[in-house]
Structures are given as structure tokens and as C-alpha cells.
Design a protein around this motif. Sequence first.
Motif, PDB file in Angstrom:
ATOM      1  N   LEU A   1       0.820  -1.212   0.000  1.00 54.84           N
ATOM      2  CA  LEU A   1       0.000   0.000   0.000  1.00 54.84           C
ATOM      3  C   LEU A   1       0.855   1.264   0.000  1.00 54.84           C
ATOM      4  N   GLN A   2       1.923   1.289   0.790  1.00 57.43           N
ATOM      5  CA  GLN A   2       2.756   2.483   0.838  1.00 57.43           C
ATOM      6  C   GLN A   2       3.464   2.716  -0.496  1.00 57.43           C
ATOM      7  N   ASP A   3       3.906   1.623  -1.150  1.00 58.26           N
ATOM      8  CA  ASP A   3       4.539   1.764  -2.467  1.00 58.26           C
ATOM      9  C   ASP A   3       3.533   2.316  -3.478  1.00 58.26           C
ATOM     10  N   LEU A   4       2.298   1.825  -3.407  1.00 58.01           N
ATOM     11  CA  LEU A   4       1.262   2.307  -4.318  1.00 58.01           C
ATOM     12  C   LEU A   4       1.062   3.809  -4.157  1.00 58.01           C
ATOM     13  N   ARG A   5       0.928   4.256  -2.931  1.00 55.70           N
ATOM     14  CA  ARG A   5       0.657   5.676  -2.691  1.00 55.70           C
ATOM     15  C   ARG A   5       1.876   6.548  -2.992  1.00 55.70           C
TER      16      ARG A   5
END
Length: 592
Positions: A416-420
Amino acid sequence: MHPLSRLFSHARNYRREVRIASLYSVLNKFFDVLPEVLIGVAVDVVVNQKASFLARFGIVEPKDQLMLLALITVFVWVGESLFQYLYDVRWRDLAQNLQHDLRMEAYRHVQKLDMAYFERNRSGNLLAVLNEDINQMERFLNGGANDLIQVFVGSLMVGGVFFVLTHELAFLALVPVPLILYGAFWFQRRLAPRYGAVREAAGALAARLNNNIQGIATVKAYAAEDYEAGHIEQGSDDYRARNGEAIRLSAAITPVIRMAILAGFTVTLLYGGFMALNGDIGVGSYSVLVYLTQRLLWPLTRLADLTDLYQRSMSSIERVMNLLQTPVNIRYDGRALPKAEVRGELAFEGITFAYEGSSRPALDGVDLRIGAGRSAAFVGSTGGGKSTLIKLLLRFYEPQQGRVLLDGVSVNELNLQDLRRAIGYVAQDTFLADASVAQNIAYGMPDASREAVIEAAKSAEAHDFIVALPQGYDTPVGERGMRLSGGQRQRLALARAILKNPPILVLDEATSAVDNETEAAIQRSLDRLVVGRTTLIVAHRLSTVRHADTIHVIDGGRIAESGTHEELLALDGLYASLWRLQTGERRAPSRV
């Protein structure tokens, strides 16, 4: 599970510190009880002299006995003072460290909760849990835990001395203790729901205060100060009433305990005195019993304050633990997504999503694809579902049906953090931290150089107004950026997105709240920023999206029309109607 058990089960790393602090509390109480015993021994020396208790150990002269007592007294007082210092430091350090760790853990947990949680819970109530409730726990550990230990240990030690001196009197003197403890726990059980109500009322009051302070400009503009003051007074009255109910019950504990103490002390005074007169016990032993009865029973009056502090803390701990156990419904782990490898191809397949409590879906069976490096705009009436698509891409929410794909991979499978980190987000309601201009531009990118920050500000056409500020790039922007105008805040948000250099750019009504001049400046920056990256634009002003590669008109949760600006005008449907409404153009006459 009991709140205290939940707390210490949760804070396993501090068990060693708790044991050490508890040991210091026990040793302090041991030395604290000894002076009363020494007083009785001193009385025995003065009365019996060479036949005293100490004479049995080979110290015959009364003066030598008193000198020995003086030395022991110094040792006892030094020991008591030393261990008081040690337990005080240990308990307070423990309280500070635990409240810090617990607050940070709770805050990090709150950050992971899905957006629906924040819609269900008021921000003021969350602030009360993260601040006041955790502070309440700290107050208990600062002094209450030590007091509970010392009351328990003191009772055992004094009871032991009583039984050594006289079994008969010991039973009579200790009879009030179980009654006192039972009474304290009886009150404690009835205080628990009352203090739970106090904490809830405190949270509701904090929510009202937070909401009114955030909207102070509107309150002033509508001359609604008295109206809002009435709301706050209502909340404060409720908090006062809940506290009053708890206080009335809590205040009754001390008088009840005093009556029990009176009974125990009277028994020792009379019965022990009769035993001394009859020669069954010595005068020194009688002195010890009288003093220790006072030392045993009088500290029990503190159970009133302890019960009050303890129950307030348990109610607060319960709320903090419940917050920590709130399930995280959004998955954070998944496949790594290096930003450099993101092409930016997006797909929404069969997306259906409804907000919690809503009777109709915000999106209903939406299918669309956005090619890598292409720009797509979403327009339509308010509430049509435009911003919901953005929230699903950022995984603020999860769709009930369908999936969102990035480069052919479901976003649910990605970290999720990589996506954002791969998405630059510029919203209508710009969030600025209470920090400097430079820190806000580099938000989330602490390693960014000052040169890169300045270059991003120039690209967002923000450099000129920044250098005109009192401290330039080091000027504090104030809470939520209140020292800057709306247009200035929006340009900083755009500079932040430029500095991030994301492969995907999301603009959610990024220019709707600025003047025409600022909009033109922002639009020039956007024209440069969107080149070569996938861009999603949500807008009400159609003039800001007319050059998008594809424009999607969303109506009632569905895509009603799609095409370029010219194609949609030629279609003469919803988009054409909106265009004419905003530009004032008239419909072309029909050809017969």
C-alpha cells in the motif's frame, strides 16, 4: 480481560521495570514501618532499662541501648528516603515511557484504519483518547500503582508484627481491614460505569470544541458565537453532570473507611491497654501496637483517592485498548512496487461501491481503462461518484465488487505504501502541516535538497510569493496553512506533487477554490506536469479539462459519456449541456 491486565499484557517490554519499581516500593514500605517498632523498643528501654528487650542481646546499659536505637533510626530513615527516591524515579519513568509508546502505537494504528472508521467516529473523541485518556493512565502509574502496592504490603507487615506480639489482639485489630477492602471494591464496581460515562462525555465535548475551532471563520461570519457557545455549554454541562454522579459516590468512600478505622483503633486502644494493665503485654509492646494500628489503618483512608484515580484510569485504559484492537480492514503488505518501474496503465473493472449507511451505490458497474501516460478527466454533477474513483485508486476504500488494476496488477496485491508513493495527489482541501514552507513542499520526502524544493516551487509558480514572505522558504505556514491564502496553499500542494515526480498524478478539484489568475498559473504548471505521466483529473470547471485525452461524464454512479472535448460537444448530451451552462453558449439551431 481486566483493563490493567490488558495494559500490561500489551506492554510486555516493561515487565522488568514494573518488577524493579515494585521491589523499591516494597523496600520503602519495610523501612517506613520500622520507626513505629523502634518507638516501642525505645519506650521499653526507658521503662524496663536493664531488663528491656534489647538487654537480651548483651547491651545492658540503657544509654548504650538508646545510642544503638539512634544509629538504627538513622539507617532506617536513610533506607526509607533512598527507596522512596528510587521508586519515585522508576514509576515516573515507567509512566512517561509507557504513555509515550502507547500514544505513538495508538496514533500509528489510527493512521492505518480505513476512511470509513473516521466517518463513524468524531475526531474530537479520537483526540480525547490519544491525549487525555493516555495522560490519565500516566497519572495512575505516577503514584497510584505505588500506593496500591504499599497499602497491601504495609497491611501484611503490620499484621505480621501484631501476630508476633499478641495473636488475640491481632485478630480484633485486623477485623476492619477486610471490611475496608470489601467496601473499596464495592464502590469501585459502581464507579466503573460512571467514569466510563465521564470519558464519553469528555470525548463528545472535545469533538464539539474541535469542530467549532476548525470552523471559527464561519462561526464569526454568521455571528453564531452565542449559538455555538450554547452547544459547548450543553456539552460541558453533560460532562459536569457525569462527573458529579461519580464524585458523589467517590466522596462517600472516605467517611465509610474512617468509621471502620475508628472501630479498629478503639479496640487496640482499650483491649491492648487492659492487657498492658494486667501485665499480659509490656508497655513497649502496647506502644508498638497503638502506633502500628494507626500506621496500618490510617493509610487505608487513601483508598478513596486511590479508588477514584484507579477507576478513572481503568476507564481510560479500556478506551485506549479498544482503539488499539480496532481491526485494520485495509491490507498494507503486498508486492513491492518500485516507483521507477511503474508505467501507469490503469483499469477499473466492474467497480461497484457504496458508502457505509448509503441506500444507493456511489459507483455502479464502472468499467474504464486509462493508458499509460494518458490523461483522463471526470466531470459531472456533485455526488455522481467522480472523487470515489480516486479514493478507490488510493485505496482509501475497497470496492464491494470489481477491482482496480495498475499495470495489469490488482492494487490490492501491491504494497500500500509503495502504491501511494507512486501517486501524486493534489486535493481541493489542501492539507499543510504546521511547519515551514520548505518542509511542506518536501512533505513525505525528508531527504529532498533545498535546490530541488526551490525548483519545484518555481515549476508551480510559487517561488515569487515564497521569497516575499518574512522568512522565505523557512516561513512557518501556521496550523493547516492558515497564514497563507487559498491560492498560495494550492500552489504549495502542486509544488509538493512536482517534487514527488510521480508516474501517476491525481488532481481532485485542484483549481476549484482559487481565483482566475491563480487558476491560470496553476493550469500552466499542470500543463507541464502532466506530460509523460498518467493523469486523473476531477473537475467541475470544464475549462480545466478540455485538453484531456479522454473526458468521462459520470452520472448516478455510471459512466454516461466518454470522449474528447470536441466529440462530447458533437454528441450534444450531458457534457454539452454542462458546457453551455458554464460558458453561456446557446444551443445551435436544429437543421431541418
